[in-house]
Design a protein around this motif. Sequence first.
Motif, PDB file in Angstrom:
ATOM      1  N   SER A 463       0.867  -1.055   0.092  1.00  0.00           N
ATOM      2  CA  SER A 463      -0.086   0.209  -0.120  1.00  0.00           C
ATOM      3  C   SER A 463       0.785   1.311  -0.100  1.00  0.00           C
ATOM      4  CB  SER A 463      -0.801  -0.032   1.121  1.00  0.00           C
ATOM      5  OG  SER A 463      -0.124  -0.081   2.426  1.00  0.00           O
ATOM      6  N   VAL A 464       2.198   1.274   0.492  1.00  0.00           N
ATOM      7  CA  VAL A 464       2.996   2.292   0.525  1.00  0.00           C
ATOM      8  C   VAL A 464       3.707   2.730  -0.900  1.00  0.00           C
ATOM      9  CG1 VAL A 464       5.096   3.180   1.349  1.00  0.00           C
ATOM     10  CG2 VAL A 464       3.688   2.164   3.053  1.00  0.00           C
ATOM     11  N   PHE A 465       3.862   1.555  -1.481  1.00  0.00           N
ATOM     12  CA  PHE A 465       4.420   1.588  -2.760  1.00  0.00           C
ATOM     13  C   PHE A 465       3.567   1.947  -3.707  1.00  0.00           C
ATOM     14  CE2 PHE A 465       7.340  -1.765  -1.073  1.00  0.00           C
ATOM     15  CZ  PHE A 465       8.625  -1.050  -0.922  1.00  0.00           C
ATOM     16  N   GLU A 466       2.288   1.615  -3.749  1.00  0.00           N
ATOM     17  CA  GLU A 466       1.084   2.047  -4.437  1.00  0.00           C
ATOM     18  C   GLU A 466       0.582   3.313  -4.319  1.00  0.00           C
ATOM     19  OE1 GLU A 466      -1.283  -1.313  -4.113  1.00  0.00           O
ATOM     20  OE2 GLU A 466       0.238  -2.807  -5.039  1.00  0.00           O
ATOM     21  N   ASP A 467       0.884   4.126  -3.075  1.00  0.00           N
ATOM     22  CA  ASP A 467       0.425   5.240  -2.683  1.00  0.00           C
ATOM     23  C   ASP A 467       1.166   6.445  -3.750  1.00  0.00           C
ATOM     24  OD1 ASP A 467      -0.465   7.753  -1.563  1.00  0.00           O
ATOM     25  OD2 ASP A 467      -0.172   6.664   0.565  1.00  0.00           O
ATOM     26  N   GLU A 468      -0.067   7.122  -4.647  1.00  0.00           N
ATOM     27  CA  GLU A 468       0.522   7.996  -5.548  1.00  0.00           C
ATOM     28  C   GLU A 468       0.787   9.580  -4.802  1.00  0.00           C
ATOM     29  OE1 GLU A 468       1.542   7.881  -8.642  1.00  0.00           O
ATOM     30  OE2 GLU A 468       1.317   5.615  -8.552  1.00  0.00           O
ATOM     31  N   SER A 469       0.128   9.537  -3.501  1.00  0.00           N
ATOM     32  CA  SER A 469       0.462  10.800  -2.956  1.00  0.00           C
ATOM     33  C   SER A 469       1.666  11.100  -2.348  1.00  0.00           C
ATOM     34  CB  SER A 469      -0.472  11.007  -1.828  1.00  0.00           C
ATOM     35  OG  SER A 469      -0.118  10.283  -0.665  1.00  0.00           O
ATOM     36  N   LEU A 470       2.636  10.017  -2.431  1.00  0.00           N
ATOM     37  CA  LEU A 470       3.861  10.333  -1.631  1.00  0.00           C
ATOM     38  C   LEU A 470       5.022  10.782  -2.426  1.00  0.00           C
ATOM     39  CD1 LEU A 470       4.216   6.869   0.155  1.00  0.00           C
ATOM     40  CD2 LEU A 470       3.278   8.915   0.894  1.00  0.00           C
ATOM     41  N   ASP A 471       5.979  11.534  -1.944  1.00  0.00           N
ATOM     42  CA  ASP A 471       6.870  12.174  -2.548  1.00  0.00           C
ATOM     43  C   ASP A 471       8.231  11.156  -2.253  1.00  0.00           C
ATOM     44  OD1 ASP A 471       6.170  14.587  -3.882  1.00  0.00           O
ATOM     45  OD2 ASP A 471       5.397  14.956  -1.683  1.00  0.00           O
ATOM     46  N   ARG A 478      14.201  -5.005   8.153  1.00  0.00           N
ATOM     47  CA  ARG A 478      15.521  -5.803   8.276  1.00  0.00           C
ATOM     48  C   ARG A 478      16.385  -5.885   7.225  1.00  0.00           C
ATOM     49  NH1 ARG A 478      13.879 -11.004  12.567  1.00  0.00           N
ATOM     50  NH2 ARG A 478      13.154  -9.606  14.252  1.00  0.00           N
ATOM     51  N   HIS A 479      17.614  -6.213   7.648  1.00  0.00           N
ATOM     52  CA  HIS A 479      18.678  -5.980   6.409  1.00  0.00           C
ATOM     53  C   HIS A 479      18.408  -6.792   5.178  1.00  0.00           C
ATOM     54  CE1 HIS A 479      21.715  -4.960  10.016  1.00  0.00           C
ATOM     55  NE2 HIS A 479      20.680  -3.958   9.761  1.00  0.00           N
ATOM     56  N   ALA A 480      17.951  -8.150   5.279  1.00  0.00           N
ATOM     57  CA  ALA A 480      17.941  -8.933   4.162  1.00  0.00           C
ATOM     58  C   ALA A 480      16.948  -8.339   3.201  1.00  0.00           C
ATOM     59  CB  ALA A 480      17.578 -10.240   4.523  1.00  0.00           C
ATOM     60  N   THR A 481      16.132  -7.375   3.541  1.00  0.00           N
ATOM     61  CA  THR A 481      14.748  -7.014   2.594  1.00  0.00           C
ATOM     62  C   THR A 481      15.330  -5.621   2.035  1.00  0.00           C
ATOM     63  OG1 THR A 481      13.860  -5.578   4.449  1.00  0.00           O
ATOM     64  CG2 THR A 481      13.208  -7.969   4.239  1.00  0.00           C
ATOM     65  N   HIS A 482      16.225  -5.176   2.453  1.00  0.00           N
ATOM     66  CA  HIS A 482      16.665  -3.797   1.962  1.00  0.00           C
ATOM     67  C   HIS A 482      16.823  -3.438   0.189  1.00  0.00           C
ATOM     68  CE1 HIS A 482      18.173  -1.961   5.753  1.00  0.00           C
ATOM     69  NE2 HIS A 482      16.923  -2.235   6.052  1.00  0.00           N
ATOM     70  N   ARG A 488      12.323  -1.837  -5.753  1.00  0.00           N
ATOM     71  CA  ARG A 488      10.951  -1.598  -6.017  1.00  0.00           C
ATOM     72  C   ARG A 488      10.539  -0.242  -5.951  1.00  0.00           C
ATOM     73  NH1 ARG A 488       5.889  -4.703  -2.962  1.00  0.00           N
ATOM     74  NH2 ARG A 488       4.235  -3.623  -4.211  1.00  0.00           N
ATOM     75  N   ALA A 489      11.098   0.646  -4.765  1.00  0.00           N
ATOM     76  CA  ALA A 489      10.643   1.839  -4.500  1.00  0.00           C
ATOM     77  C   ALA A 489      11.421   2.811  -5.709  1.00  0.00           C
ATOM     78  CB  ALA A 489      11.335   2.249  -3.219  1.00  0.00           C
ATOM     79  N   LEU A 490      12.599   2.721  -6.268  1.00  0.00           N
ATOM     80  CA  LEU A 490      13.078   3.214  -7.121  1.00  0.00           C
ATOM     81  C   LEU A 490      11.976   3.254  -8.411  1.00  0.00           C
ATOM     82  CD1 LEU A 490      16.903   2.334  -6.813  1.00  0.00           C
ATOM     83  CD2 LEU A 490      15.919   4.786  -6.581  1.00  0.00           C
ATOM     84  N   ALA A 491      11.607   2.161  -8.872  1.00  0.00           N
ATOM     85  CA  ALA A 491      10.727   2.019  -9.926  1.00  0.00           C
ATOM     86  C   ALA A 491       9.514   2.896  -9.674  1.00  0.00           C
ATOM     87  CB  ALA A 491      10.344   0.400  -9.832  1.00  0.00           C
ATOM     88  N   THR A 492       9.048   3.192  -8.810  1.00  0.00           N
ATOM     89  CA  THR A 492       8.045   4.166  -8.528  1.00  0.00           C
ATOM     90  C   THR A 492       8.407   5.556  -9.018  1.00  0.00           C
ATOM     91  OG1 THR A 492       8.498   4.903  -6.059  1.00  0.00           O
ATOM     92  CG2 THR A 492       7.291   2.890  -6.521  1.00  0.00           C
ATOM     93  N   GLY A 493       9.444   6.108  -9.096  1.00  0.00           N
ATOM     94  CA  GLY A 493      10.025   7.202  -9.537  1.00  0.00           C
ATOM     95  C   GLY A 493      10.155   8.144  -8.280  1.00  0.00           C
TER      96      GLY A 493
END
Length: 723
Positions: A463-471, A478-482, A488-493
Motif C-alpha cells: 500500500s505504501v509503494f502504490e500510494d501515489e500521494s507520496l514524494d 530488516r537487512h535482508a529486505t533492503h 521496487r521503490a526506485l521503480a515508483t519514481g
Amino acid sequence: MKQIAQNYKSGELTVLDVPAPVCRPGGVLVRSLYSLISTGTEMMKVTEASMSMVGMARARPDQVKKVIDQVQQQGLVTTYKKVMNKLDSYTPLGYSLCGVVTEVGKGAEEFKVGQLVACAGNDQALHAEYNWVPVNLCAKVPDGVAPEHAAFATVAAISMHGVRRAEVQLGETAAVIGLGLIGQLVIRLLVAAGVQAIGIDPVPDRCRLAEKAGAVAAGAPDDLDTVLAELAKITSGRGADHVFLSAGGNSNGPVEAAVKLARDRARIVDIGKMKLDLPWNAYYEKELDVRFSRSYGPGRYDTRYELEGIDYPAGYVRWTEKRNLESFLDLVARNELDVATLIDGVFPFDEAAKVYGDLKDGTLKAIGVLLEYPVPAEDAPPPATKTVLPGAKTPYVRTNEKGRQRIAVGFVGAGSYASSMLLPHLAKLPAADLAHVATTKSLSAVNAQKKFGFSTASTDADSVFEDESLDAIFIVTRHATHAKLVCRALATGKAVFVEKPLALTREEADQIAEAIATTGNDRLMVGFNRRFAPLLGSMRKGFGAAAATASTRYLVNAGPLAKDSWYLNEEAEGSRFTGEGGHFIDTLSWWADSPVEEVYAVRGPEKGDVQATFLFANGASGTIAYLTGGNARFPKETMDATGGGRSARLDNFRSASVWSGRGKSATKARGGQDKGQRSEMEAFVEAVRTGGPMPISADSLLATTRATIAVGESLLSGRPERV
C-alpha cells in the motif's frame, strides 16, 4: 479490526482499532473465536504497568542495568528519549487462543481455510480479532474439542513442558506449589500420567478444585504439617519424587516448602516466576535436582523454529512446543484432560478492559477467563489492512514540480530505531507530511500513527509503494529486505531513503545500480548519518585540507549482542559488520573525500570482531577496529585523524578536539550526544522538496556498500580485496 493494548508508561489498557495483519508466507491468518487471559503472566505485566517509575525499576533490575550502561555510552538525554519512546507505546497482550483459518500463506499448506486451530505466541496469538500465526505455533484442533477448551492450549503446553522436565514415571508422587491456572493444569497432567499429586495454595477454593481434578490432597502453606502428613501416607514417609513450583511473587516460602516436601534426590521444577533463594544446606543434604522449565517447550525463542518453520526432527527432539500443543489437544479430545472446570467466566471481547480491571482489583476472582469474539456476517468484507487517522487531511496527488512547500513521506517499517532516531526529527520538520506507515505488526503501525501523526497506518507494504500521494519512501526494515525493497521503490519514481545496509552482497548492489540505470531514478539516500554530526563536521573543518591525505582510525566498542537479537541470524541477515560497518566506512571516505579502492581485513579474538585497513583512491588510508569484547560503559565510538602536522579526535560524539601547531581547539556537544540524524533528515527532506542533489551521491553510496561487502570477502580470502 480491534485489539487489546496497554501503554506501559501510563498503564492505560484499551481496545484499539488497528489494521488487520496480512497473511505472510510460512503461516496462516486466523480469526479469533476465544482467547485466554493468563491470570498469572498477563496480570503481572498489567500490574507492573501501573507502578511508578521507581516501582518498575525495582520489578525489572535487569533492564535498569542496561539503561545505566546506555547512559555511560550514549549520554543521559539520548538514553532518556529512547527509554521514554519504548515505554510510551502500546504493547500487545495475550498468547493463547483458538480460531478459524481464513487465509493460508505459501509454505503453510498443511492448514486449510475454515479449519479450527489453536495458536500460541506472545507476538502472534494476541487478544485481537485477527492474527497471523506461523506454522510451528499453530495446531489443528481435533473433532469434538470445543474451541473454548482449545484456547487453553498454550498455557497447557507450558504446564506440559514443566511436567516433561521432571521426567515423571508411572506410580510416582508429586507436589504442586501454587494452584493458579498453571498449577491446576499440572495437577491434571500428572493425574493423566498416573502420578499421585498433592497441591498447596493459600486459597481454599483452588485446593478444592485441585482435589476434584484428582489430587490426593491439597492444603494451605500455613498448614503444611497436614499436607506433609498426607504426603507421608501415600509415599511411606519418603516424600515427593517431584515438586513443581508454579507460584509467583516475592516470597521465598515456596522454595523453603519444597525442600520439606521432597524426598532424597527429588527433582524440583520451577515453572512460575518467584523468588528463588535456595537454602543451601537443606538442598545440599537432600541433593535435590533443581530444574527450570522454559515456556512452551523446545523451539521457544528460536526464530528459525518459530518464525521460519524449521522443525526439529522427532528422533532428536520428541516434544517441541508445537507437539506439546497437539498433545494437549489430543488429551482433551480423548476426554483424558478436563479444562471445562477451569473456566470461571466467558466475556465479550469489547468488555476486555473492564475484565482486566476487575481481575487487577480483585473484583473478579478467577483462574480461567476467556474472551469471546464476535462472528462476522457471511457477507462481511475482509478485515481492513489500513486505518486512517480521524481528521487526517486528504492526501494530495504527487507532482514533480520543484520547490514545493511540503513533501509527503511514507515509511515501510517503524521499529525501535525509526521511532527513536528518525521519526521524532521528521515530525518536527514543517516541510514533511508523514502520510503513510506500514509495518508487519498492527500495533507498531498504530504506535507510529498516534505518536507522529501519520494519516494512514497499514500492515501491507504494497500500500505504501502504490500510494501515489507520496514524494519519498523510507525503508526501515530488516537487512535482508533492503535491496529488493529499494529496487521496487526506485521503480515508483519517488525519492528513497533506506537505512544501512543498502545491500548484503555484490549481486544485490549490482541490482540496485541496474535499477538506477533502468529507471533513471538516482534519488537515493542511505542512513549514513555520522557525516552529518555537528561535532564531526566542525572537527573536519578545523582539520582542513590535510584530511584528504590523512591517516584515520575508527574504534567501535560494539559490545556483545543480546541472545535474542535477529543480528545473530547471519545466514539470513548478513554479518554484524556488513549490517553496521557502512556507517564507519562512509565516515572515513567522507573525511578523505575519496572512495575506497582496497580493503584488507582480519578477525579479532571475539566472534564478530573485525579489524580492517582501507586504502582510498587519493592515497589516504584508514583503519576500523570493530570489537565486541569491550566494557559496556566504555565509549562506543572514537575516531582519530593524523596528517599535515595536525591531529584530531572525536570522543563518542560528545566532544571533539583538533591539535594544530601549538594550539588545540576543543568542542563539546550541546544537549547530549548527536550522531547526525536530525541534520540528515533535514538535508534529505530539503533535497526532495527542492529537487536538488541528494545529500550523498548514489555513486558514493554504492562504493561504500561494496567496500563493506569487500571486508567480508577479505576475511574469507585472507588477502586484500579490490573494491
